[in-house]
Write a protein that holds these residues in place. Structure first.
Motif, PDB file in Angstrom:
ATOM      1  N   ASP A  23       0.851  -1.153   0.034  1.00  0.00           N
ATOM      2  CA  ASP A  23      -0.046  -0.008  -0.090  1.00  0.00           C
ATOM      3  C   ASP A  23       0.824   1.218  -0.082  1.00  0.00           C
ATOM      4  OD1 ASP A  23      -2.348  -1.479   0.149  1.00  0.00           O
ATOM      5  OD2 ASP A  23      -2.724  -1.225   2.153  1.00  0.00           O
ATOM      6  N   TYR A  24       1.898   1.306   0.689  1.00  0.00           N
ATOM      7  CA  TYR A  24       2.793   2.231   0.936  1.00  0.00           C
ATOM      8  C   TYR A  24       3.412   2.398  -0.562  1.00  0.00           C
ATOM      9  CZ  TYR A  24       7.021   5.144   1.443  1.00  0.00           C
ATOM     10  OH  TYR A  24       8.259   5.801   1.443  1.00  0.00           O
ATOM     11  N   ARG A  25       3.805   1.694  -1.121  1.00  0.00           N
ATOM     12  CA  ARG A  25       4.579   1.936  -2.496  1.00  0.00           C
ATOM     13  C   ARG A  25       3.263   2.320  -3.725  1.00  0.00           C
ATOM     14  NH1 ARG A  25       7.652  -3.256  -4.188  1.00  0.00           N
ATOM     15  NH2 ARG A  25       8.351  -1.863  -5.911  1.00  0.00           N
ATOM     16  N   THR A  26       2.265   1.996  -3.514  1.00  0.00           N
ATOM     17  CA  THR A  26       1.090   2.536  -4.362  1.00  0.00           C
ATOM     18  C   THR A  26       0.856   3.942  -3.917  1.00  0.00           C
ATOM     19  OG1 THR A  26       0.407   0.422  -4.764  1.00  0.00           O
ATOM     20  CG2 THR A  26      -1.163   2.261  -5.374  1.00  0.00           C
ATOM     21  N   LEU A  27       0.653   4.385  -2.719  1.00  0.00           N
ATOM     22  CA  LEU A  27       0.356   5.568  -2.367  1.00  0.00           C
ATOM     23  C   LEU A  27       1.459   6.490  -2.484  1.00  0.00           C
ATOM     24  CD1 LEU A  27      -1.535   4.764   1.158  1.00  0.00           C
ATOM     25  CD2 LEU A  27      -2.480   5.286  -0.958  1.00  0.00           C
ATOM     26  N   ARG A  28       2.737   6.219  -2.468  1.00  0.00           N
ATOM     27  CA  ARG A  28       3.809   6.945  -2.532  1.00  0.00           C
ATOM     28  C   ARG A  28       3.838   7.276  -4.066  1.00  0.00           C
ATOM     29  NH1 ARG A  28       9.554   7.397  -1.139  1.00  0.00           N
ATOM     30  NH2 ARG A  28      10.134   9.092  -2.290  1.00  0.00           N
ATOM     31  N   ALA A  29       3.639   6.527  -4.979  1.00  0.00           N
ATOM     32  CA  ALA A  29       3.632   6.579  -6.510  1.00  0.00           C
ATOM     33  C   ALA A  29       2.293   7.658  -6.604  1.00  0.00           C
ATOM     34  CB  ALA A  29       3.514   5.292  -7.283  1.00  0.00           C
ATOM     35  N   GLN A  30       1.425   7.508  -6.286  1.00  0.00           N
ATOM     36  CA  GLN A  30       0.113   8.142  -6.619  1.00  0.00           C
ATOM     37  C   GLN A  30       0.540   9.598  -6.194  1.00  0.00           C
ATOM     38  OE1 GLN A  30      -3.061   6.187  -4.685  1.00  0.00           O
ATOM     39  NE2 GLN A  30      -3.375   4.806  -6.498  1.00  0.00           N
ATOM     40  N   LYS A  98      -3.997   4.781 -11.802  1.00  0.00           N
ATOM     41  CA  LYS A  98      -3.673   5.002 -10.517  1.00  0.00           C
ATOM     42  C   LYS A  98      -3.487   3.776  -9.787  1.00  0.00           C
ATOM     43  CE  LYS A  98      -7.807   6.205  -8.326  1.00  0.00           C
ATOM     44  NZ  LYS A  98      -8.520   7.552  -7.449  1.00  0.00           N
ATOM     45  N   ASN A  99      -4.078   2.631 -10.134  1.00  0.00           N
ATOM     46  CA  ASN A  99      -3.857   1.337  -9.100  1.00  0.00           C
ATOM     47  C   ASN A  99      -2.828   0.750  -9.825  1.00  0.00           C
ATOM     48  OD1 ASN A  99      -6.003   2.022  -7.546  1.00  0.00           O
ATOM     49  ND2 ASN A  99      -7.383   1.555  -8.684  1.00  0.00           N
ATOM     50  N   ILE A 100      -2.170   0.954 -10.701  1.00  0.00           N
ATOM     51  CA  ILE A 100      -1.161  -0.026 -11.387  1.00  0.00           C
ATOM     52  C   ILE A 100       0.143   0.927 -11.287  1.00  0.00           C
ATOM     53  CG2 ILE A 100      -2.609  -1.276 -12.970  1.00  0.00           C
ATOM     54  CD1 ILE A 100      -1.591   0.280 -15.314  1.00  0.00           C
TER      55      ILE A 100
END
Length: 135
Positions: A23-30, A98-100
């Motif tokens: 989750d952190y990696r996705t949220l950071r990228a977003q 945004k989810n990928i």
């Protein structure tokens, strides 16, 4: 019995931490993507940008991720000046993808999940389709 509880708690802790890191990696990228969009928006709204290289970097990153090329109007000192159309396209791409995206720790940059290069045995579950009944 206490050994099993301890093992269960330890397993649950490991599971929670692995979920948080994904989750952190996705949220950071977003978050990083939205920062880049904000820089482009500031430029389009003719607000002050502290560093011109931030605009060039934001434009390059968004172009590379989305494969939507900037119109590349060459401006003052050969800096790339994205257009409103670029901003709209990049924002739409983000909404759809945004989810990928995820934060790549090795390269310290935003990366896109490559569906052609997934680990062996990786399965994506199909989306849930709900039937809508009309009265």
């Amino acid at each position: 019995m206490d050994k099993y509880r301890l093992l269960l708690i330890l397993g649950f802790y490991i599971f929670i931490n692995s979920c948080k890191s994904a989750d952190y990696r996705t949220l950071r990228a977003q978050d990083e993507y939205k920062k880049k969009l904000k820089i482009i928006k500031m430029f389009l709204d003719e607000k002050v940008i502290k560093n011109v290289s931030d605009l060039d970097t934001a434009s390059s990153v968004l172009s590379d991720l989305s494969t939507i090329e900037s119109h590349k109007d060459k401006g003052f000192e050969f800096s790339i000046m994205p257009t409103k159309g670029n901003y709209i396209d990049w924002k739409q791409w983000y909404k759809e993808n945004k989810n990928i995206i995820f934060w790549g720790e090795e390269k310290s940059k935003i990366e896109v999940l490559d569906f052609n290069n997934l680990p062996k045995g990786f399965k994506i579950s199909p989306p849930v389709i709900r039937k809508i009944s009309y009265l």
